[in-house]
Design an enzyme around this catalytic site. Structure first.
Site, PDB file in Angstrom:
ATOM      1  N   LYS A   3       2.312 -34.263  20.888  1.00 34.14           N
ATOM      2  CA  LYS A   3       2.982 -35.339  20.144  1.00 34.14           C
ATOM      3  C   LYS A   3       2.728 -36.674  20.838  1.00 34.14           C
ATOM      4  O   LYS A   3       2.866 -36.780  22.053  1.00 34.14           O
ATOM      5  CB  LYS A   3       4.488 -35.051  20.035  1.00 34.14           C
ATOM      6  CG  LYS A   3       5.200 -36.081  19.170  1.00 34.14           C
ATOM      7  CD  LYS A   3       6.525 -35.579  18.643  1.00 34.14           C
ATOM      8  CE  LYS A   3       7.243 -36.633  17.830  1.00 34.14           C
ATOM      9  NZ  LYS A   3       6.502 -37.028  16.609  1.00 34.14           N
ATOM     10  N   GLY A  42      10.496 -39.402  15.336  1.00 34.81           N
ATOM     11  CA  GLY A  42      11.027 -39.999  14.102  1.00 34.81           C
ATOM     12  C   GLY A  42      12.389 -39.416  13.766  1.00 34.81           C
ATOM     13  O   GLY A  42      13.287 -40.108  13.278  1.00 34.81           O
ATOM     14  N   ALA A  79      -5.284 -34.314   6.365  1.00 34.22           N
ATOM     15  CA  ALA A  79      -5.440 -32.915   5.932  1.00 34.22           C
ATOM     16  C   ALA A  79      -5.815 -31.966   7.070  1.00 34.22           C
ATOM     17  O   ALA A  79      -5.423 -30.791   7.060  1.00 34.22           O
ATOM     18  CB  ALA A  79      -6.489 -32.838   4.819  1.00 34.22           C
ATOM     19  N   GLY A  80      -6.568 -32.459   8.043  1.00 34.55           N
ATOM     20  CA  GLY A  80      -7.039 -31.569   9.115  1.00 34.55           C
ATOM     21  C   GLY A  80      -6.026 -31.371  10.234  1.00 34.55           C
ATOM     22  O   GLY A  80      -6.259 -30.569  11.150  1.00 34.55           O
ATOM     23  N   GLY A  81      -4.908 -32.094  10.181  1.00 36.19           N
ATOM     24  CA  GLY A  81      -3.915 -32.013  11.255  1.00 36.19           C
ATOM     25  C   GLY A  81      -3.025 -30.787  11.119  1.00 36.19           C
ATOM     26  O   GLY A  81      -3.151 -29.997  10.179  1.00 36.19           O
ATOM     27  N   ARG A  82      -2.113 -30.638  12.105  1.00 40.40           N
ATOM     28  CA  ARG A  82      -1.183 -29.492  12.072  1.00 40.40           C
ATOM     29  C   ARG A  82      -0.390 -29.485  10.770  1.00 40.40           C
ATOM     30  O   ARG A  82      -0.262 -28.463  10.104  1.00 40.40           O
ATOM     31  CB  ARG A  82      -0.222 -29.555  13.276  1.00 40.40           C
ATOM     32  CG  ARG A  82      -0.852 -29.192  14.601  1.00 40.40           C
ATOM     33  CD  ARG A  82       0.102 -29.444  15.758  1.00 40.40           C
ATOM     34  NE  ARG A  82       0.250 -30.869  16.002  1.00 40.40           N
ATOM     35  CZ  ARG A  82      -0.547 -31.595  16.797  1.00 40.40           C
ATOM     36  NH1 ARG A  82      -1.511 -31.003  17.453  1.00 40.40           N
ATOM     37  NH2 ARG A  82      -0.374 -32.889  16.951  1.00 40.40           N
ATOM     38  N   ASN A 106      11.811 -36.809   9.102  1.00 35.86           N
ATOM     39  CA  ASN A 106      11.934 -35.339   9.072  1.00 35.86           C
ATOM     40  C   ASN A 106      12.218 -34.898   7.646  1.00 35.86           C
ATOM     41  O   ASN A 106      13.152 -35.372   7.020  1.00 35.86           O
ATOM     42  CB  ASN A 106      13.051 -34.873  10.014  1.00 35.86           C
ATOM     43  CG  ASN A 106      12.916 -33.388  10.321  1.00 35.86           C
ATOM     44  OD1 ASN A 106      12.946 -32.566   9.417  1.00 35.86           O
ATOM     45  ND2 ASN A 106      12.752 -33.062  11.591  1.00 35.86           N
ATOM     46  N   HIS A 162       9.536 -31.796  21.954  1.00 35.89           N
ATOM     47  CA  HIS A 162       8.391 -31.469  21.089  1.00 35.89           C
ATOM     48  C   HIS A 162       7.224 -30.958  21.933  1.00 35.89           C
ATOM     49  O   HIS A 162       7.179 -31.180  23.142  1.00 35.89           O
ATOM     50  CB  HIS A 162       7.927 -32.707  20.306  1.00 35.89           C
ATOM     51  CG  HIS A 162       8.810 -33.039  19.144  1.00 35.89           C
ATOM     52  ND1 HIS A 162       9.935 -33.815  19.284  1.00 35.89           N
ATOM     53  CD2 HIS A 162       8.738 -32.691  17.824  1.00 35.89           C
ATOM     54  CE1 HIS A 162      10.527 -33.948  18.093  1.00 35.89           C
ATOM     55  NE2 HIS A 162       9.828 -33.267  17.195  1.00 35.89           N
ATOM     56  N   HIS A 163       6.269 -30.394  21.234  1.00 32.56           N
ATOM     57  CA  HIS A 163       5.009 -29.899  21.804  1.00 32.56           C
ATOM     58  C   HIS A 163       4.254 -30.998  22.577  1.00 32.56           C
ATOM     59  O   HIS A 163       4.492 -32.193  22.373  1.00 32.56           O
ATOM     60  CB  HIS A 163       4.125 -29.371  20.662  1.00 32.56           C
ATOM     61  CG  HIS A 163       3.901 -30.377  19.567  1.00 32.56           C
ATOM     62  ND1 HIS A 163       2.820 -31.220  19.546  1.00 32.56           N
ATOM     63  CD2 HIS A 163       4.647 -30.722  18.477  1.00 32.56           C
ATOM     64  CE1 HIS A 163       2.882 -32.006  18.484  1.00 32.56           C
ATOM     65  NE2 HIS A 163       4.003 -31.724  17.819  1.00 32.56           N
ATOM     66  N   SER A 209      10.372 -40.278   5.405  1.00 32.58           N
ATOM     67  CA  SER A 209      11.396 -39.706   6.292  1.00 32.58           C
ATOM     68  C   SER A 209      10.743 -39.195   7.569  1.00 32.58           C
ATOM     69  O   SER A 209       9.678 -38.570   7.512  1.00 32.58           O
ATOM     70  CB  SER A 209      12.121 -38.556   5.599  1.00 32.58           C
ATOM     71  OG  SER A 209      13.056 -38.000   6.501  1.00 32.58           O
TER      72      SER A 209
END
Ligand SMILES: NC(=O)C1=CN([C@@H]2O[C@H](COP(=O)(O)OP(=O)(O)OC[C@H]3O[C@@H](n4cnc5c(N)ncnc54)[C@H](OP(=O)(O)O)[C@@H]3O)[C@@H](O)[C@H]2O)C=CC1
Ligand SMILES: O=C(O)C1=N[C@H](C(=O)O)C[C@H](O)C1
Length: 271
Positions: A161, A167, A11-14, A126, A157-158, A124
């Site tokens: 990562k 993925g 929950a606290g992630g991006r 994505n 990616h940023h 998935s």
């Protein structure tokens, strides 16, 4: 109206915070729990405030069992080890699971497939419509062209990562391999460095770039003699993944146990 009751893991992630914002924009979904790992600095925070919203009365917890009480679906963008453990818990409880986490090992994937024999799981790399459409196109182009066209997949990616290839790159590689009637494990070429020798005919190559704040970009290149086809997707906002994951949550509730993909959710399996 009765709401679909959603718990977010990671929950606290991006992505976790994007999902909490996306749920707040819906009328049919209710956030009933927010999970984080036991050392997280977010424990005890209000999930709404943590996500840049007003307080919503849902506290970020690490204790899985009480958080799952009354949940219909858990939407999980955390870490491979956390997702595998959670899949086992949800299989015991018979609660549907949407997994967006990436970076799984073959053993992790086998554990998730085993859990999916007892509860429905959508997994998935994505969750966006655009990438899943790109995967369907990739499969068709790969089926049309012969192996004189070399397939290379480039992703960026940023700089936060932690897994590579992404993925999504693997999902696109699997689609390309399937188009050629092969398994990706037999033909993927990853992490080239030094004197690698000439490219193997029929290989599917991967290259990963990391930097800045890039949300996610993928290019599938079909490189032939004197011509090249490129299929491209650029994600500009994590909300495309969050909304896709919530569409998967709506779709998976009440399904038979099984391991489903976003192609199933979006009706793209036969495209
Ligand atoms: N399928 C898709 O469409 C997409 C997939 N992803 C994938 O989702 C995952 C998360 O991405 P992102 O949000 O950017 O990453 P973040 O690192 O921002 O978020 C992951 C969160 O999970 C937390 N976490 C770690 N262990 C546990 C646990 N045991 N229980 C609950 N939470 C835990 C982390 O805590 P802490 O930071 O304190 O360790 C962190 O808050 C990645 O694997 C990423 O590749 C991302 C975007 C789209
Ligand atoms: O970690 C990310 O950010 C993303 N991860 C997914 C992946 O590994 O492909 C999806 C998206 O590209 C963003």
């Amino acid at each position: 109206m009765s709401h679909l009751r959603i718990v977010i893991s990671g929950a606290g992630g991006r992505m976790g915070r994007a999902l909490i914002r996306a749920i707040s924009e819906t009328e049919d979904l209710a956030l009933v729990g927010a999970l984080e790992y036991s050392g997280s600095s977010h424990l005890g925070e209000d999930a709404g405030i943590m996500s840049g919203l007003r307080a919503n009365g849902v506290t970020v917890e690490s204790d899985v069992a009480p958080t799952l009480n009354g949940a219909d679906v858990v939407v999980d963008f955390s870490s491979p080890s956390a997702s595998v453990r959670l899949a086992e818990r949800l299989a015991e409880a018979g609660i549907a699971h949407v997994i967006g986490t990436t970076g799984f090992s073959n053993e992790d994937n086998a554990a998730i497939a085993a859990a999916a024999r007892r509860t429905p799981i959508v997994k998935s790399g994505n969750m966006s419509l655009g990438v899943n459409l790109l995967a369907a196109l990739t499969r068709r182009v790969a089926a049309t062209l012969d192996e004189s066209f070399d397939i290379e997949i480039v992703e960026m990616h940023h700089n936060r990562k932690v897994d590579a290839p992404s993925g999504t790159a693997l999902l696109l590689g699997e689609a390309a391999a399937r188009g050629r009637g092969r398994h990706l494990d037999e033909c993927s070429e990853r992490g080239r460095d030094g004197v690698t020798g000439a490219r193997k005919p029929g290989a599917i190559g991967f290259a990963s770039l990391r930097g800045g704040s890039v949300v996610g970009e993928h290019v599938v290149i079909f490189a032939g003699q004197a011509e090249r086809i490129e299929l491209v997707h650029k994600a500009e906002d994590r909300m495309i993944f969050a909304r896709g994951a919530l569409a998967a949550a709506r779709w998976v509730k009440g399904r038979e146990p099984g391991l489903y993909s976003m192609a199933d959710v979006l009706g793209l399996s036969d495209f």
